[in-house]
Each structure stands twice: as C-alpha cells, then as structure tokens.
Design a protein around this motif. Structure first.
Motif, PDB file in Angstrom:
ATOM      1  N   LEU A 109      42.906 -32.629  25.683  1.00 25.08           N
ATOM      2  CA  LEU A 109      41.357 -32.782  24.850  1.00 25.08           C
ATOM      3  C   LEU A 109      41.187 -33.952  24.618  1.00 25.08           C
ATOM      4  O   LEU A 109      41.985 -34.648  23.712  1.00 25.08           O
ATOM      5  N   HIS A 110      39.929 -34.477  25.010  1.00 19.46           N
ATOM      6  CA  HIS A 110      39.608 -35.750  24.403  1.00 19.46           C
ATOM      7  C   HIS A 110      38.523 -35.914  23.442  1.00 19.46           C
ATOM      8  O   HIS A 110      38.571 -36.468  22.605  1.00 19.46           O
ATOM      9  N   GLU A 111      37.575 -34.667  23.734  1.00 16.65           N
ATOM     10  CA  GLU A 111      36.656 -34.697  22.481  1.00 16.65           C
ATOM     11  C   GLU A 111      36.504 -33.472  22.047  1.00 16.65           C
ATOM     12  O   GLU A 111      36.340 -32.343  22.572  1.00 16.65           O
ATOM     13  N   LEU A 112      36.435 -33.194  20.570  1.00 14.36           N
ATOM     14  CA  LEU A 112      36.307 -31.940  19.974  1.00 14.36           C
ATOM     15  C   LEU A 112      35.223 -32.072  18.787  1.00 14.36           C
ATOM     16  O   LEU A 112      35.139 -32.688  17.896  1.00 14.36           O
ATOM     17  N   TYR A 113      34.343 -31.084  18.852  1.00 17.41           N
ATOM     18  CA  TYR A 113      33.154 -30.791  17.828  1.00 17.41           C
ATOM     19  C   TYR A 113      33.247 -29.445  17.319  1.00 17.41           C
ATOM     20  O   TYR A 113      32.780 -28.583  17.997  1.00 17.41           O
ATOM     21  N   LEU A 114      33.375 -29.227  16.112  1.00 16.44           N
ATOM     22  CA  LEU A 114      33.426 -27.994  15.532  1.00 16.44           C
ATOM     23  C   LEU A 114      33.332 -27.988  13.960  1.00 16.44           C
ATOM     24  O   LEU A 114      33.517 -29.098  13.468  1.00 16.44           O
ATOM     25  N   LYS A 115      33.360 -27.057  13.347  1.00 15.07           N
ATOM     26  CA  LYS A 115      33.410 -26.895  11.730  1.00 15.07           C
ATOM     27  C   LYS A 115      34.776 -25.889  11.552  1.00 15.07           C
ATOM     28  O   LYS A 115      35.016 -25.212  12.391  1.00 15.07           O
ATOM     29  N   ILE A 116      35.560 -26.641  10.730  1.00 17.84           N
ATOM     30  CA  ILE A 116      36.729 -25.719  10.584  1.00 17.84           C
ATOM     31  C   ILE A 116      36.972 -25.635   8.848  1.00 17.84           C
ATOM     32  O   ILE A 116      36.196 -26.477   8.151  1.00 17.84           O
ATOM     33  N   SER A 117      37.765 -24.706   8.481  1.00 15.35           N
ATOM     34  CA  SER A 117      37.805 -24.136   7.062  1.00 15.35           C
ATOM     35  C   SER A 117      39.547 -24.366   6.729  1.00 15.35           C
ATOM     36  O   SER A 117      39.649 -23.613   5.769  1.00 15.35           O
TER      37      SER A 117
END
Length: 436
Positions: free
Chosen positions: A200-208
C-alpha cells in the motif's frame, strides 16, 4: 522447412492484425460481451446521453469502452460522471457485468446510485486491477466479496454513505497500492488485517484506534487521516506514523489538534521520515505560532504546508525561516494574521505561493506588501492570495515582486483610482481586483 500452403494463411493473419493495430478496421467486440453491456444499459438511467454511442455494432468503439487488440475482450469500462457538468448515470448496476471476465478497469465515480448498495457480484470480477466507486451515494456495508479481488491495485470507496465495520477481508488484497475509504460513516476499529497490505502506497480513512497495524505498511507514501478526534489527547498514533519509512504526504485534517497538543509533545522527538514533503493540518484549533516551531522540529524538508482554517495569529520565530529552506507552498488562509506578522515569512527564500485569504488584514496594501517584501521572498514569490480581507488603500508598485505571476486582492476595501503609471511585474499573468 515451412509448408508452402501455410504461407498465404500466415500472411493473411499478419495483414489482418496489422489492419486492426493501425486502425484500418474497428475491433469487433465479442457478441456475448456486447449483449452484457446492452443489459447494463437497460438497467441504467441515462438522462444526459452518456451512453448514446452504445448502439453501433462495434461495442469496442463505444464511449468508455476499451478492448484488447488481440483477444477483443473488454478490458476497461470508464463511465465516470461529472455533477458540475450535469453528466452522470443513475439507476441500477446490472449483474450482466459478470459476463466481462477480462475486465481490469472499472470507474463509476461521481454518478448517482443513492439508496443502493455496492453490488456483491463485483467480487467475481477476478481480473480487476482498478475499482473506483467514489462519490456515488452508495449506502450499506462494504461487501466482503471485494476481498476476493486478488489483483486489485486501486480501490476508492470514498465520499459515499457507507456504514458498519470495515471488513477484514480487505486485508487479503495483497497487491493493493491505493485505498480510499474517507468520508463515510464506519464504526469500530480498523481491522488489524489491513496491516497485511505491505504494497500500500496511499491510504485515506478515518480511524478510532491506536493504529497498531500501521507499522506494517512499510510502502506507505501518502496517509490521510481526517476527523480523528482522539489524536489531540494521545501522541501514540503520531509516533507510529512518524516511523513510516517512506511517508511523503501526511494529512491530519479536522483532528482537533491544538496548542496543548504541541506544548505537551515538545520534549518528544517525532523522527519523521526524511522524505516527508507535504503536511496538511487544515481545520484544526491551533491559535499560537508555536505550531511553526513544532513543524520545524519534526521535519526540515517540507515543500508544502497547509494550515488554513485554524485560529492562528502573531509572529513566528526566525527558526522557522531558517529551517524551512525547501518550502514552496504555504497556505495560511482563514486565520487571524495581521500585516505586521507577514515579516515572519519574508525570509523563506524558496516560497512560490502564499495564501492569506480571509485573514484579519486591515492595513493599507502598500504596508502589507512592504512587510512581505522586506526579505528574500520577494525574489521567489510567484503567487499571492490576499482576497476577502479588509485591506485599504490603492494599487501600489507591485514590481517589487519581480517574478509574481498571480495576485488576488479581490473582496477588500481598496478605493480611489489606479495610478496611470503603476508598475507591474513583467511576469504577471493574472490580477484580480474586483469587489473593492
């Protein structure tokens, strides 16, 4: 020795292939796949004629379709929409797409499939390498079947209304290089199986959670975390991020980061990757220029820094000017800076673009430009945005910035007449002075 009877046949085949490659005759798509596309078209609502070309015999010539030159199988289906141009599809994504076994590229972004779910049958398209279903209004959960797409390199499900938990089956996508799950309504922690995505090169998300799975993503170059509310009270996650060896771009937007976070983390050294060149801290709650000191401590090779939408005011220290010797883009719009604060940025000798729109600039324009041009930035600045402030006065000599290409000073309180002999840089391409 080759059979003489075979020679004319070989010449005929070579001639036919040459005609196809050179465009002398259209590539004829396979009848079964043409019928599958027509079934797909029947289920789609096409108010704007995006599929108007889907009527001729040769479906490989239809808009959005690309076929193999050799096998004639459909390889690509690109039907991305555009809401602003009133060009998008709606309706149902028909399961006839399962009849496209060699499909590698499927792009349906920016269409209107609201109140529908992502079809589970997409998981049967085993040759897919690229899947973009972003900005389509999909609801429900991510189908676990997508975890079967073993060749997938790009997956974008951002900007939908997806909910529930992120399926751990996505951790099976061992070839994945780009994953965007941002701007949805997921619940619970990130499945630790995402740590298996070593490509994985690019990661876009919301984490908790604490991001314990992040250290395994050793190939990550782009990371965007938005609306992570607990980031302001814990340094653990940021320390994990700082250890990613290839990280080039980091976005921490809407994460409630504050001056308290900076002050409490000052003794700690976040040894960020030596490759970090873009840092986005938009829409947090910083008020003090201490943030500039903190940024200069964690990295010295920034090319782009975004701090718009905070509550920043005051002058930063000279350390920032001295350390930031590669900064080219600085966005400080939607803050509370005044003209006197601009001297703090006048010695960033590499700066090309400076955004100061919607601040608290109330002084006259000659004073503002004078403060900003007091250092070496006058010789590097190419783009200056001063829109929507309360700047007074009239247009002064702008040639003090000899390489300026763009100047936005619209939406202020400039008055009077523009002097007839006002000097402009010879490089100037765009000057916006309306709404004064």
């Amino acid at each position: 020795m080759r059979n003489p009877v075979q020679l004319p046949l070989m010449m005929f085949v070579l001639c036919a292939v040459s005609q196809v490659v050179n465009g002398e005759q259209p590539i004829r798509c396979l009848p079964k796949e043409r019928e599958a596309l027509l079934q797909f078209k029947v289920a789609i609502v096409d108010e704007y004629g995006m599929l108007s070309s889907w009527s001729t015999p040769h479906c490989c010539q239809w808009e959005g379709i690309r076929c193999s030159n050799l096998t004639f199988h459909i390889l690509s289906l690109d039907l991305h929409g555009d809401f602003y141009q009133y060009r998008y599809l709606s309706g149902e994504i028909h399961k006839s797409l399962m009849e496209l076994p060699q499909l590698q590229y499927l792009n349906l972004t920016s269409n209107y499939f609201q109140h529908t779910h992502i079809p589970e049958f997409l998981g049967s398209l085993k040759n897919l390498k690229y899947l973009d279903l972003s900005s389509c209004g999909f609801e429900g959960k991510i189908p676990i079947q997508l975890g079967s797409l073993s060749h997938l390199k790009y997956l974008n499900l951002g900007w939908n209304d997806l909910e529930g938990s992120i399926p751990h089956q996505l951790g099976n996508l061992s070839q994945l290089q780009h994953l965007d799950l941002s701007y949805n309504h997921f619940e619970g922690n990130i499945p630790p199986q995402l740590g298996n995505l070593s490509q994985l090169h690019e990661l876009y998300l919301k984490i908790s959670d604490g991001g314990q799975w992040l250290p395994n993503l050793i190939s990550l170059t782009h990371l965007s975390l938005e609306y992570v509310s607990n980031l302001n009270t814990s340094h653990t996650l940021l320390q994990v991020i700082a250890k990613l060896p290839k990280l080039r771009e980091l976005s921490l937007v809407h994460c409630s980061l504050s001056d308290h976070f900076i002050l409490s983390s000052m003794p700690a050294k976040f040894n960020f990757s030596s490759s970090l060149s873009v840092l986005d801290l938009r829409d947090n709650t910083f008020t003090s220029p201490t943030v500039f000191h903190w940024v200069s401590n964690i990295t010295s090779i920034l090319v782009e820094l975004y701090l718009s939408g905070n509550h920043l005011e005051g002058s930063t220290s000279s350390d920032f000017d001295n350390v930031m010797n590669s900064l080219r883009h600085l966005d400080l719009s939607y803050n509370n800076f005044k003209a006197r604060d601009l001297k703090s940025f006048s010695n960033i000798c590499t700066l090309h673009s400076l955004y100061l729109s919607s601040n608290n600039l109330t002084e006259d324009l000659p004073s503002i430009l004078g403060n900003l041009s007091s250092g070496c930035v006058r010789h590097s600045l190419q783009e200056l945005h001063l829109s929507s402030n309360h700047i007074t006065g009239t247009l002064p000599d702008i040639s003090i910035f000899p390489y300026l290409k763009t100047l936005f000073i619209d939406g202020n309180q400039l008055s009077g007449t523009i002097p007839e002999g006002v000097k402009l840089p010879s490089t100037l391409e765009e000057l916006t002075i309306g709404f004064n």
